[in-house]
Design an enzyme around this catalytic site. Structure first.
Site, PDB file in Angstrom:
ATOM      1  N   LYS A 197     -70.660 -69.132  14.304  1.00 14.60           N
ATOM      2  CA  LYS A 197     -70.168 -69.587  13.004  1.00 14.60           C
ATOM      3  C   LYS A 197     -71.294 -69.851  12.003  1.00 14.60           C
ATOM      4  CE  LYS A 197     -69.260 -74.321  14.722  1.00 14.60           C
ATOM      5  NZ  LYS A 197     -69.550 -74.044  16.149  1.00 14.60           N
TER       6      LYS A 197
ATOM      7  N   ASN B  96     -70.917 -77.911   8.259  1.00 16.96           N
ATOM      8  CA  ASN B  96     -71.687 -78.202   9.465  1.00 16.96           C
ATOM      9  C   ASN B  96     -73.061 -77.538   9.416  1.00 16.96           C
ATOM     10  OD1 ASN B  96     -71.650 -79.532  12.040  1.00 16.96           O
ATOM     11  ND2 ASN B  96     -71.540 -77.538  13.026  1.00 16.96           N
TER      12      ASN B  96
ATOM     13  N   HIS C  14     -67.334 -78.382  24.268  1.00 14.88           N
ATOM     14  CA  HIS C  14     -66.991 -79.724  23.775  1.00 14.88           C
ATOM     15  C   HIS C  14     -65.785 -80.321  24.500  1.00 14.88           C
ATOM     16  CE1 HIS C  14     -69.939 -79.163  20.703  1.00 14.88           C
ATOM     17  NE2 HIS C  14     -69.278 -78.208  20.088  1.00 14.88           N
TER      18      HIS C  14
END
Length: 402
Positions: free
Chosen positions: A95, A118, A164
């Protein structure tokens, strides 16, 4: 992110209470400090938390008791109704590169553009864009969990693999956080997903483009900073987004050719001792390392760190095993070294280097001119380094010292 949110809300006329559990961070803050762990939250318009704050933190329960919404800076950005179009990018791997590439293609086309989320400067610390501008946002699952009204004109999911899970608990919850990016889109918006992700998400608000089906405006051999099958996938997603922004193929081709790799993401750091040294420190899991191993012939692979463990507590390297055809040898470091070695030793020569500095010396003793040294750890950095950037900087410094 927290300071930027506090400053933006205060500049907009809001009364801001700020808190950080770290004493050093509080000492550096110039504003009103209130311990939100113990304060009466009734009457607050909202609580803006850092994406890193887990839902188990007391602030979430306290806000719920007082009927106060908990949001992040991306939600504040969305509620500010920014001018310009929004491209949102999420995914397990790729990403950051896709975000930077979409931003670069917009700039190449002469469109006013800003990159955040981010990556880079906090979004609330950036200057507004005109109506013709494009906001390009990298969005993590942590950020999407506390975002409710970000309507992206173009939404991209690069891929999704287990990650995660210590935060989300299950793959379903992790995938659900990613799916919010599409659920918030308005009818007529564009969704860009991989074929594998298409099965995971029922995207019904607009046209869906499959990354694998995106035609190329020029061959990948003309994109020096986008080597490997994973960067071809990232480029296809960015190409589709650029076309959705109205950018012509000749401009896209020029942008792909001029794009410079992000630091620590398949970043060539120089040729020393007849070897090309490549810093891929951002590859913190096997899925992100796997395609990197197909990017060059005759690779000496430095790997290891703190491994991402599967449900049985093992460091699972199965994602990389089909991609070892161009790997001459592996040099293992950190906590993962023993488990990685057990899975690799029957397939290629393995050296237990222990540290990054020793791995560099071990490579020099074995490599021959023309070979490639790829530092793609397939593990987190926190056993020996502060973060992946600190780890990548250490690799750069070791190469520079040769």
């Amino acid at each position: 992110t927290g300071r930027a949110a506090a400053a933006a809300l205060a500049a907009s006329g809001g009364e801001v209470w700020a808190w950080d559990d770290g004493e050093a961070a509080r000492a550096a803050f110039d504003g009103t400090l209130v311990d939100l762990n113990t304060a009466d939250l009734s009457g607050l318009a909202g609580v803006v938390v850092s994406p890193g704050v887990p839902h188990s933190a007391p602030i979430f329960a306290a806000a719920a008791r007082h009927g106060v919404p908990v949001i992040g800076d991306i939600e504040v950005f969305a509620r500010a109704q920014p001018k310009g179009r929004i491209v949102g990018i999420t995914g397990t791997n790729g990403k950051s590169t896709t975000t930077a590439l979409v931003h670069h293609l917009c700039i190449t086309a002469g469109l006013p553009a800003a990159m955040g989320g981010n990556i880079g400067l906090p979004i609330l610390a950036q200057d507004p864009l005109p109506e013709t501008g494009v906001w390009v946002l990298e969005l993590s699952s942590y950020q999407l969990e506390i975002t409710h009204s970000l309507a992206c004109d173009v939404a991209i999911l690069t891929n999704i693999t287990p990650d995660h899970l210590e935060r989300h608990g299950t793959m379903a919850a992790y995938a659900g956080a990613k799916a919010r990016l599409f659920a918030m889109q308005k009818p007529g918006s564009t969704a860009i997903v991989s074929k594998a992700a298409q099965a995971a998400y029922a995207v019904t608000n607009g046209p869906v483009m499959l990354i694998e089906d995106v035609p190329l405006p020029s061959p990948q051999t003309e994109w020096p900073a986008l080597k490997g099958p994973h960067n071809l996938e990232n480029a296809r997603a960015a190409i589709a987004a650029a076309r959705a922004m109205g950018i012509a193929d000749d401009v896209i081709a020029a942008g792909l050719a001029s794009y410079q790799a992000l630091a620590h993401r398949m970043e060539p750091v120089g040729e020393k001792r007849g070897l090309l040294w490549v810093n891929d420190s951002k590859a913190t899991n096997p899925d992100s390392t796997a395609p990197a191993l197909s990017a060059y012939p005759r690779i000496h692979w430095i790997a290891g760190g703190r491994p991402k463990l599967d449900a049985t507590g093992k460091a699972d390297l199965s994602a990389v095993l089909p991609h070892l055809g161009d790997v001459v040898a592996a040099y293992l470091i950190g906590e993962a070294a023993v488990q990685f070695g057990e899975q690799l030793q029957s397939r290629l020569p393995v050296t237990q280097s222990g540290t990054l500095a020793q791995a560099v010396q071990d490579v020099l003793a074995a490599a021959r001119p023309g070979d490639v040294v790829l530092f793609s750890p397939a593990a987190a950095s926190f056993d020996q380094f502060k973060d992946f950037e600190d780890r990548g900087a250490a690799f750069r410094a070791a190469v520079a010292a040769l």
